[in-house]
Motif scaffolding. Structure first.
Motif, PDB file in Angstrom:
ATOM      1  N   GLY A 178       0.789  -1.225   0.000  1.00 29.45           N
ATOM      2  CA  GLY A 178       0.000   0.000   0.000  1.00 29.45           C
ATOM      3  C   GLY A 178       0.817   1.267   0.000  1.00 29.45           C
ATOM      4  N   LEU A 179       2.153   1.156  -0.095  1.00 28.67           N
ATOM      5  CA  LEU A 179       3.034   2.323  -0.116  1.00 28.67           C
ATOM      6  C   LEU A 179       3.892   2.296  -1.373  1.00 28.67           C
ATOM      7  N   PHE A 180       4.142   3.481  -1.950  1.00 29.78           N
ATOM      8  CA  PHE A 180       4.943   3.590  -3.165  1.00 29.78           C
ATOM      9  C   PHE A 180       5.848   4.796  -3.018  1.00 29.78           C
ATOM     10  N   ARG A 181       7.149   4.562  -3.079  1.00 33.88           N
ATOM     11  CA  ARG A 181       8.132   5.641  -2.937  1.00 33.88           C
ATOM     12  C   ARG A 181       8.733   5.963  -4.289  1.00 33.88           C
ATOM     13  N   TYR A 201       3.719   7.672  -1.679  1.00 37.98           N
ATOM     14  CA  TYR A 201       2.279   7.665  -1.930  1.00 37.98           C
ATOM     15  C   TYR A 201       1.648   6.523  -1.144  1.00 37.98           C
ATOM     16  N   GLN A 202       0.591   6.827  -0.432  1.00 37.32           N
ATOM     17  CA  GLN A 202      -0.152   5.809   0.298  1.00 37.32           C
ATOM     18  C   GLN A 202      -1.512   5.623  -0.358  1.00 37.32           C
ATOM     19  N   ASP A 257      -4.671  15.255  -2.588  1.00 39.39           N
ATOM     20  CA  ASP A 257      -3.330  14.770  -2.283  1.00 39.39           C
ATOM     21  C   ASP A 257      -2.603  14.281  -3.527  1.00 39.39           C
ATOM     22  N   TYR A 258      -3.174  13.307  -4.217  1.00 44.17           N
ATOM     23  CA  TYR A 258      -2.463  12.686  -5.331  1.00 44.17           C
ATOM     24  C   TYR A 258      -3.069  12.982  -6.702  1.00 44.17           C
ATOM     25  N   GLY A 259      -4.158  13.724  -6.780  1.00 45.11           N
ATOM     26  CA  GLY A 259      -4.812  14.006  -8.058  1.00 45.11           C
ATOM     27  C   GLY A 259      -3.887  14.712  -9.045  1.00 45.11           C
ATOM     28  N   CYS A 262      -6.660   2.899  -4.238  1.00 44.11           N
ATOM     29  CA  CYS A 262      -6.038   3.499  -5.421  1.00 44.11           C
ATOM     30  C   CYS A 262      -5.247   4.744  -5.055  1.00 44.11           C
ATOM     31  N   SER A 263      -4.398   5.142  -5.976  1.00 41.18           N
ATOM     32  CA  SER A 263      -3.660   6.392  -5.925  1.00 41.18           C
ATOM     33  C   SER A 263      -3.042   6.579  -7.304  1.00 41.18           C
ATOM     34  N   ALA A 264      -2.258   7.626  -7.459  1.00 43.75           N
ATOM     35  CA  ALA A 264      -1.534   7.857  -8.713  1.00 43.75           C
ATOM     36  C   ALA A 264      -0.241   8.576  -8.387  1.00 43.75           C
ATOM     37  N   ALA A 265       0.802   8.282  -9.137  1.00 43.35           N
ATOM     38  CA  ALA A 265       2.110   8.875  -8.896  1.00 43.35           C
ATOM     39  C   ALA A 265       2.662   9.452 -10.193  1.00 43.35           C
TER      40      ALA A 265
END
Length: 316
Positions: free
Chosen positions: A50-53, A91-92, A141-143, A291-294
């Motif tokens: 669930g974490l992305f660096r 990113y979480q 946050d991540y949009g 979900c998220s986006a980086a």
């Protein structure tokens, strides 16, 4: 030959015949659903924790540039190292969830030809996916809109989006750009402006969809890029943004993020779990999307801000 004294013909009425007729039905039609092209075209990366660096090189006056700028007449082998940021962004994954309740008596008795539980869950899943696409674009946050670098922001020349404006976006995302994102009204406004200038955009086919394009880059419509001033469907003008995206980890682009190995996993990052059945026979299901986006590099994303979508004229 019938006379006026002849008895009237007697036949089964439509109302009575209807009681014996089968009715061909559709599943529930959810008119607000969209093709969700953003999540279909964006490259996604699965996460285990669930974490992305996003580790990045320290750029600018770096040892790498010093090495590359050495005098070519020097015979000594250059020495140095490439430095990394010590506080990279992490990113979480965020959760988008809902609960669906289904009366088991209803699902037992009224599930032909359409399974009531499956239909309820299917409609809820589509609603969650609409929310997911909106969050990828608009999340605080991540949009994507909130994370465009200042150097990657472009202002329109004349208000309406023009070919010159989209060319300017391409100068910002020139390394293998993947697609533009625009509200359908912005797509139409650009089409009008391009046609007016004698360079009507051509169409391209991608994953079964047909889109306008510019310089070979498809212009993907999405209603998740909102239009300010369109608070009601009868409004005819407003302002919006147009994004240009490069996607893919190998291209140092934008990537969507999701959790792998979820209990009750139905599809990418989507889980459906039975919470239980209460004493009244009410079954409860928890639906979750993580979900998220980086953005892996600043030049993977650019935005044309506050373009005018113009006005629609009705001709009768």
């Amino acid at each position: 030959m019938a006379t006026k004294d002849s008895p009237k013909p007697v036949a089964l009425s439509h109302e009575a015949a209807y009681q014996l007729a089968d009715v061909t039905k559709t599943p529930p039609q959810f008119g607000a659903l969209t093709p969700k092209w953003v999540t279909r075209l964006l490259e996604f990366k699965g996460l285990e924790t669930g974490l992305f660096r996003v580790n990045k090189v320290v750029e600018g006056d770096s040892p790498l540039e010093v090495l590359c700028s050495r005098d070519p007449a020097q015979t000594d082998i250059p020495q140095g190292f490439v430095d990394y940021q010590t506080k990279p962004r992490e990113y979480q994954l965020s959760s988008i969830a809902t609960i669906i309740n289904v009366d088991t008596a209803v699902s037992d008795i009224y599930s032909a030809p359409y399974d009531q539980t499956a239909t309820q869950i299917g409609l809820a899943i589509e609603s969650l996916k609409e929310r997911q696409e909106s969050q990828i674009i608009n999340n605080d946050d991540y949009g994507l809109l909130k994370n465009v670098a200042d150097s990657q922001r472009v202002q329109p020349r004349y208000g309406a989006p023009t070919p010159d404006d989209l060319d300017e976006l391409i100068t910002k995302v020139w390394k293998e750009p993947s697609f533009f994102l625009a509200h359908p009204r912005a797509v139409a406004a650009f089409g009008r402006e391009a046609t007016k200038r004698g360079v009507p955009p051509v169409t391209v086919n991608i994953q079964g969809g047909t889109f306008l394009s510019w310089r070979g880059i498809p212009i993907i419509p999405t209603d998740k890029l909102f239009v300010d001033g369109l608070k009601n469907p009868t409004a005819k003008s407003g302002r919006t943004n147009i994004l240009l995206v490069r996607t893919g980890e190998a291209k140092r682009g934008v990537v969507g993020l999701y959790q792998t190995g979820l209990p009750g996993e139905q599809s990418r990052g989507l889980s459906v779990r039975l919470r239980g059945i209460d004493d009244n026979g009410l079954a409860s299901y928890l639906l979750s999307i993580y979900c998220s986006a980086a953005i892996l590099a600043d030049d993977a994303l650019a935005v044309l801000e506050d373009v005018e979508v113009g006005e629609y004229h009705d001709y009768e």
